[in-house]
Scaffold this active site. Structure first.
Site, PDB file in Angstrom:
ATOM      1  N   SER A 593       0.845  -1.187   0.000  1.00  0.00           N
ATOM      2  CA  SER A 593       0.000   0.000   0.000  1.00  0.00           C
ATOM      3  C   SER A 593       0.888   1.248   0.000  1.00  0.00           C
ATOM      4  CB  SER A 593      -0.961  -0.035   1.190  1.00  0.00           C
ATOM      5  OG  SER A 593      -1.961   0.934   1.054  1.00  0.00           O
ATOM      6  N   ASP A 668      -9.088  -4.651  -6.042  1.00  0.00           N
ATOM      7  CA  ASP A 668      -8.689  -3.614  -5.081  1.00  0.00           C
ATOM      8  C   ASP A 668      -9.537  -2.355  -5.248  1.00  0.00           C
ATOM      9  OD1 ASP A 668      -7.391  -1.825  -3.391  1.00  0.00           O
ATOM     10  OD2 ASP A 668      -5.404  -2.573  -3.900  1.00  0.00           O
ATOM     11  N   HIS A 700      -7.696  -5.169  -1.477  1.00  0.00           N
ATOM     12  CA  HIS A 700      -6.442  -4.469  -1.187  1.00  0.00           C
ATOM     13  C   HIS A 700      -5.442  -5.352  -0.460  1.00  0.00           C
ATOM     14  CE1 HIS A 700      -3.789  -1.123  -0.909  1.00  0.00           C
ATOM     15  NE2 HIS A 700      -3.875  -1.007   0.399  1.00  0.00           N
TER      16      HIS A 700
END
Length: 724
Positions: A593, A668, A700
């Site tokens: 991320s 995602d 995600h």
């Protein structure tokens, strides 16, 4: 690089029979090797006693001061199931495979819990004295976002994007919107930023319901390809990218008696953020924080609940970076005209006592302690406890503050992470504690005489089983030359300082996250430990911009995400390079991320540092990220074109060197796949080779057994390129 501190924390005893982690244990080992603990402890109101579940989750047990805190059984799951069967008038067999983990004491004689039948979700109350269960409310199993009224006689919930209310005898449709993009009562308003965790609030008199109405019809739809069907289909989500049209949110009040709706007059512009929604104890007023889209100007407004009219703005808060409301107002239990407000405007998130006219009565801040979470008010309402962050972000301690004077007392003291709470009379503190060398310890302390009873002292769960790598705490100085940073090094179990080792740097670096804490294993994850066991030096550091260090520690990143963060991480790399056992030609980096953004940024901004990198779900260009988070830190692309250009990685693909593996979840909805796809295309155009792996059904994060597959792929990638 000036090294301030290296403290030896943990080391492995290499006794016979110890082994390394398996790749499966990188995901499931945290449960398997969890230190011994007490499960779901909870003080009983107005009692010097607390309850817990036994290790098998079959029994509710009590510990009290009168029995020197020895555990005694109260109720079994089988007995509760029998009472439940009688209450539901269910001739079929009601089974509870374990005692309800959501039990919550209502008073000293009863507790709440929930149960799912084949068709209904029940909200229940168990009476300890007569051993009976009472149904208080119910919803269909398909319902979401359920919220009970204070008297628990009504429940509101969502069916799709509409609100329903059940009062035990009938169900009322509060909203009946059928337009795609009109969403009522959802906690996923403003994408759950700004402390939002619910979308509906009952009034204190249980008659009115305050709720969000989100209009996102004007927000761009973003396609997520679904691969399960013979012909792939498209699932559209509303995804407002930075600088683009955002959702418009209003707040409405529904009167369950009159069936009327009124709208709070929150005014223009329509693209603003509404949060900290709080009823006052009288039910006459509603308090709402209005934050502008630029997120640098907050107004705390007071509205008339009967007609939605603005009464007044109590106060305003402005910043040259951002204002970030995260905590709802907390009214004092014995003063309906006073409430607690949390803000970091003076440097650290702390408590401020206001009256309902907007007058600041006093600051309740203590030193540079950061308030992380509020505890309970004392029985007389004159004090409140809270968990505070101390020791440069490493520790959590329990504090109690007197509301009339601001006098603050620290109730826990040993350096480490404390999860602690006080009994109703304030005479006892139940404290669960861990540190870098203490797996888990639970005790009860008498606040009057300071006597402590140790209830549980967990042993090292790895002893005799796992070769636990050595972990050292590291304190460094940031790139500004003055800010201490916390880090850790994990060594291979059979470490030999005369040898040279490859390195894996694991990082995140973004806001609201902290990887290094003074708790068991110093916050290290099992994949970190696994990689150390495979012969890597594993290094992690929390740079400026990460969590738990106060306002100024975070605001340095404003309008230029990644710049200060990379500068700090480079100081960590400089530190590693001073170590003779570090092979400077075999450095690797891994992050997910924001950590994926940092990883990829390093590979194009500083391509000479790392030979190999793995970036998971990486942000590549902040113009592809959503409005609420992205604009807080970067402002709009129209306002900060240079910042967006300098932080974008698309035009820097030609600078890529070394080996880069990008991993992304095809579903995602947070960092949409467009980020990595655009970067892959840029690499192709620049003639740069890059490896890419997609998890088709994941969002995600890659979860479950597929996460084992992911960690195995990452480990193999590092082995392929960093091991000789």
């Amino acid at each position: 690089m000036k090294k301030l501190l290296i403290l030896f924390l943990l080391g492995s005893s290499l006794s016979y029979g110890q082994r390394n982690f398996t790749i499966q244990e990188t995901v499931f080992g945290a449960r398997q090797f969890a230190p011994q603990n007490l499960t779901l402890t909870q003080w009983i109101p107005k009692e010097r006693a607390f309850t817990q579940l036994d290790a098998s989750y079959q029994k509710l047990q009590i510990r009290d001061a009168a029995s020197n805190w020895e555990a005694k059984d109260i109720l079994t799951s089988k007995e509760l199931a029998e009472a439940l069967r009688t209450s539901l008038n269910d001739t079929s067999e009601v089974k509870l495979s374990y005692f309800p983990t959501d039990y919550q004491w209502a008073d000293k004689n009863s507790f709440y819990f929930t149960y799912n039948s084949a068709t209904q979700h029940y909200f229940l109350r168990y009476d300890v004295s007569n051993r009976s269960v009472k149904i208080q409310a119910k919803t269909p199993l398909s319902a979401t976002n359920a919220e009970l009224s204070a008297d628990r006689r009504k429940v509101t919930y969502l069916v799709g994007n509409n609100i329903m209310i059940n009062d035990g005898s009938s169900t009322i449709a509060v909203t009946q919107d059928s337009v795609d993009g009109i969403v009522n009562g959802s906690d996923y308003t403003h994408r759950q930023e700004f402390g939002i965790n619910k979308g509906m609030w009952w009034s204190p008199d249980n008659e009115k319901l305050l709720y969000y109405r989100k209009d996102e019809t004007m927000v761009s739809k973003y396609p997520l390809i679904q691969w399960a069907d013979r012909v792939a289909s498209v699932k559209d989500i509303r995804y407002p990218m930075a600088g683009m049209k955002s959702e418009e949110v209003t707040l409405l009040v529904y009167d369950s008696k009159t069936k009327n709706h009124i709208t709070l007059q929150t005014g223009e512009p329509k693209e603003q953020y509404l949060t900290l929604c709080t009823w006052d104890p009288s039910g006459k007023y509603i308090y709402v924080a209005l934050l502008n889209r630029e997120q640098n100007h907050l107004k705390l407004n007071k509205y008339q609940a009967s007609n939605g009219e603005l009464v007044k703005t109590l106060f305003e808060e402005q910043s040259n970076s951002w204002v970030e409301p995260l905590h709802a107002l907390q009214f004092l239990p014995n003063k309906n005209d006073q409430f607690l407000y949390q803000t970091d405007k003076d440097g650290f998130n702390q408590l401020y006592l206001y009256d309902t006219e907007g007058k600041l009565i006093r600051s309740l801040g203590h030193a540079d302690v950061i308030v992380e979470s509020l505890g309970d008010f004392s029985a007389d309402g004159k004090k409140i406890s809270y968990t505070g962050i101390t020791n440069s972000g490493l520790d959590r301690q329990l504090f109690q503050v007197e509301l009339n004077s601001g006098k603050t007392v620290q109730l826990t003291h040993e350096s480490g992470m404390h999860q602690a709470s006080t009994s109703a009379d304030g005479n006892y503190v139940l404290d669960q504690y861990s540190s870098q060398t203490v797996p888990n310890r639970i005790n009860v302390s008498n606040t009057k005489n300071n006597q402590t009873t140790v209830i549980l002292e967990a042993s090292n769960p790895f002893d005799g089983k796992i070769k636990l790598p050595k972990i050292e705490a590291v304190s460094l100085i940031s790139a500004d030359g003055q800010t201490p940073l916390n880090g850790r090094i994990i060594y291979p179990p059979d470490f030999d300082a005369t040898k040279k080792y490859p390195v894996m740097v694991y990082l995140y670096g973004g806001s609201h996250a902290q990887l290094v804490q003074n708790k068991w294993l110093y916050g290290a994850g099992y994949f970190d430990l696994y990689m150390a066991q495979q012969g890597y030096i594993v290094f992690t550091m929390d740079n400026r911009g990460s969590d738990a260090r106060g306002r100024d520690f975070t605001r340095v990143t404003h309008r230029q995400l990644g710049k200060a963060e990379m500068a700090d991480q480079l100081k960590g790399i400089d530190f590693l390079k001073t170590k003779s056992f570090v092979d400077q030609t075999r450095l690797g980096i891994f992050g997910w991320s924001f950590g994926g953004f940092m990883t990829t940024s390093f590979m194009v901004h500083h391509p000479e540092v790392f030979r190999t990198a793995v970036a998971g779900g990486p942000v590549i260009d902040w113009k592809f990220y959503e409005v609420m988070y992205g604009e807080r830190y970067m402002d709009m692309p129209q306002e900060n074109p240079e910042g967006y250009k300098s932080t974008s990685l698309l035009d820097k693909a030609s600078q890529l060197k070394g080996n880069l593996l990008i991993i992304h979840g095809a579903q995602d909805p947070v960092v949409v796949q467009q980020h990595s796809m655009e970067f892959i295309e840029a690499c192709i155009k620049a003639g740069k080779q890059v490896d890419y792996f997609l998890y088709p059904t994941h969002e995600h994060n890659v979860m479950g057994k597929d996460r084992v597959h992911m960690y195995e792929k990452i480990a193999q990638y590092f082995d392929l390129h960093l091991k000789r």
